[in-house]
Scaffold this motif. Structure first.
Motif: not given
Ligand code: TPP
Length: 324
Positions: A220-248
């Motif tokens: 639809g987007v390529r056909a010029g019908r305007g913007p679209a939105f996709l919500e993907c339910e997912t998960y990060r296996f590690f913490g927010h960033h490596s510094v927090l990982e380092l600090l446990g």
């Protein structure tokens, strides 16, 4: 989606996983300066979406951007060289983890400002439309970005001007340590619908489901019908960033993390390919990442006297060694 695509999808997810496991270990060991935000666990989103894009299409990314840029085709050697701050990096080592970009591949940049990529995406889509080109733009962002004003402005303008953008919310249930339920009222897809965007939700741990949901919306987007939105339910296996990982530091319930690890998209797809195919791809990917590590570690560092280069536009600013 046909089963012939599965090895390529698997390879792309495995490349991201191997790259990130290696650079997370390097960041924790102090070989990479600053923190990095691992994408590990979310690979099916970047790979499923980018499977629908050509080199000419554009993406904007986030602070958690290694997966997006690799899925779009960025060279892992140059990405790791960028993380190590060397001259072989995409930004000559000036940008680091959060600013990977490759204009030749339509990668308009990872971005440390939560939600800012949405505005860049709408601008790029406006430009493509004004040129009369057929390219589309995909903008990745997290659930935390759904409450950032600039992203909501981007939805509004994209809808009013019917721009060729697919907005992709990677709902991994946390913004740093803030739980989804404490930070987002009303639901992501429903908010997007409020702006008139065609919206869908999908299991973001299932690469084939993401690939086909994105294919449908991008048609639809390529056909010029305007913007679209996709919500993907997912998960990060590690913490927010490596510094927090380092600090446990871990803000999440360990049982919740363990449950999501059972939904790991890589072995789930690997089971459908068979052991021999998986072993062949895994070995080739490991070799690619070994080469990237060697390449990045041997790349030259910038000269400290050039530290102010590229900060300002204008003739003098780009002359080597000139400090303004
Ligand atoms: C405009 C802005 N506000 C706050 C921050 C600090 N910050 C960095 S990452 C982050 C959480 C983002 O969460 P989300 O968008 O859900 O992405 P995730 O980290 O879960 O992938 C915040 C608040 C920032 N970088 N930019």
């Amino acid at each position: 989606m046909t089963s012939e695509n599965r090895p390529a999808l698997y390879r792309s997810m495995k490349l991201i996983r191997e790259f990130e496991e290696r650079c997370l270990a390097m960041a924790i060991a102090g070989e990479i300066d600053g923190g990095i935000h691992p994408y590990i666990g979310q690979e099916a989103v970047a790979v499923g979406i980018c499977a629908n894009l050509s080199e000419r299409d554009f993406i904007t990314s986030t602070h958690r951007g290694h997966g997006h840029v690799l899925a779009k085709g960025a060279d892992p050697r140059r990405l790791l060289a960028e993380l190590l701050g060397t001259l072989e990096g995409f930004n000559k080592g000036r940008g680091g983890s959060m600013h990977a970009a490759d204009m030749k591949l339509g990668i308009l940049g990872a971005n440390g400002i939560v939600g800012a990529g949405g505005a860049i995406a709408s601008g790029a889509a406006w430009a493509a439309k004004a040129r009369g080109d057929s390219e589309v733009v995909v903008s990745f962002f997290g659930d935390g970005a759904m409450s950032q004003g600039v992203l909501l402005e981007a939805f509004n303008l994209a809808a009013i001007w019917s721009l060729p953008v697919l907005f992709v919310c990677e709902n991994n249930r946390y913004a740093t340590s803030l739980k989804l339920e404490s930070g987002l009222a009303g639901g992501a897809a429903r908010r997007a619908e409020g702006f008139g965007l065609v919206s869908r939700g999908v299991d973001g741990m299932d690469v084939e489901a993401v690939e086909s949901a994105a294919a449908e919306l991008l048609e639809g987007v390529r056909a010029g019908r305007g913007p679209a939105f996709l919500e993907c339910e997912t998960y990060r296996f590690f913490g927010h960033h490596s510094v927090l990982e380092l600090l446990g530091v871990e803000f999440r319930d360990p049982d919740e993390v363990a449950l999501w690890r059972t939904k790991d998209p890589i072995p789930l797809l690997g089971d459908q390919l068979g052991e021999d195919v998986v072993a062949g791809i895994d070995a080739a990917v490991k070799e690619t990442i070994d080469e990237a590590v060697a390449f990045a570690k041997n790349a030259p560092s910038p000269d400290p006297k050039d530290a102010l280069m590229y900060l300002y536009a204008g003739a003098t600013a780009v002359r080597p060694g000139v400090i303004l």
